[in-house]
Design a protein around this motif. Structure first.
Motif, short mmCIF file in Angstrom:
data_model
loop_
_atom_site.label_atom_id
_atom_site.label_comp_id
_atom_site.label_asym_id
_atom_site.label_seq_id
_atom_site.Cartn_x
_atom_site.Cartn_y
_atom_site.Cartn_z
N GLN A 28 0.83 -1.21 0.00
CA GLN A 28 0.00 0.00 0.00
C GLN A 28 0.86 1.26 0.00
N ALA A 29 1.94 1.25 0.75
CA ALA A 29 2.85 2.40 0.77
C ALA A 29 3.47 2.60 -0.61
N SER A 30 3.82 1.52 -1.27
CA SER A 30 4.39 1.61 -2.61
C SER A 30 3.39 2.22 -3.58
N ASP A 31 2.12 1.80 -3.49
CA ASP A 31 1.08 2.36 -4.35
C ASP A 31 0.89 3.85 -4.09
N ALA A 32 0.89 4.24 -2.82
CA ALA A 32 0.73 5.65 -2.48
C ALA A 32 1.90 6.47 -3.00
N MET A 33 3.11 5.93 -2.88
CA MET A 33 4.29 6.63 -3.39
C MET A 33 4.22 6.78 -4.90
N ALA A 34 3.76 5.73 -5.57
CA ALA A 34 3.69 5.76 -7.03
C ALA A 34 2.74 6.84 -7.51
N LYS A 35 1.67 7.08 -6.77
CA LYS A 35 0.72 8.12 -7.16
C LYS A 35 1.35 9.51 -7.08
N ARG A 36 2.40 9.65 -6.30
CA ARG A 36 3.10 10.92 -6.17
C ARG A 36 4.36 10.97 -7.04
N GLY A 37 4.54 9.94 -7.85
CA GLY A 37 5.70 9.92 -8.73
C GLY A 37 6.97 9.45 -8.05
N GLN A 38 6.84 8.90 -6.86
CA GLN A 38 7.99 8.39 -6.13
C GLN A 38 8.06 6.89 -6.31
#
Length: 123
Positions: A28-38
């Motif tokens: 879930q943290a990875s998905d959230a980061m991906a939404k911010r371009g991280q």
């Protein structure tokens, strides 16, 4: 009751429910980061998938994650066109933290999705 069963000799044993929770949180943290371009370290994501599988939730066979998520990055000029304002105003919004963007040298880079969301909420 502790979620960690044992920690010795470089080995950590987790209860299956704790292992699943940990793996789920990392994904879930990875998905959230991906939404911010991280991007989260691909080795960490692969480890979370392995933990989830070992804890009783096998994932379908997938190739290891080796690349970052790609989002369409746009320039200040493109953001200004989308929002119908000046580039100076875009830079001011970004500098004030009111518009998500990343400063690269003297230029600003934005995710198109962030600009579209800003536009829809600021009509």
């Amino acid at each position: 009751m502790s979620s960690v069963v044992s920690f010795s000799g470089g080995v950590v044993l987790l209860r299956p429910d704790a292992a699943r929770s940990l793996a789920k949180a990392v994904i879930q943290a990875s998905d959230a980061m991906a939404k911010r371009g991280q991007v989260m370290n691909p080795a960490v994501i692969n480890l979370a998938m392995e933990i989830s599988s070992a804890a009783g939730h096998p994932e379908p066979d997938q190739p290891p994650i080796e690349h970052a998520y790609e989002y369409e990055h746009i320039t200040t000029n493109e953001a200004a066109e989308i929002l119908g304002c000046s580039t100076r105003y875009i830079r001011r919004l970004a500098a004030d933290g009111r518009l998500p963007g990343e400063r690269r040298g003297a230029a600003w880079i934005f995710d198109r999705e962030d600009i579209e969301v800003y536009k829809s909420f600021n009509r």
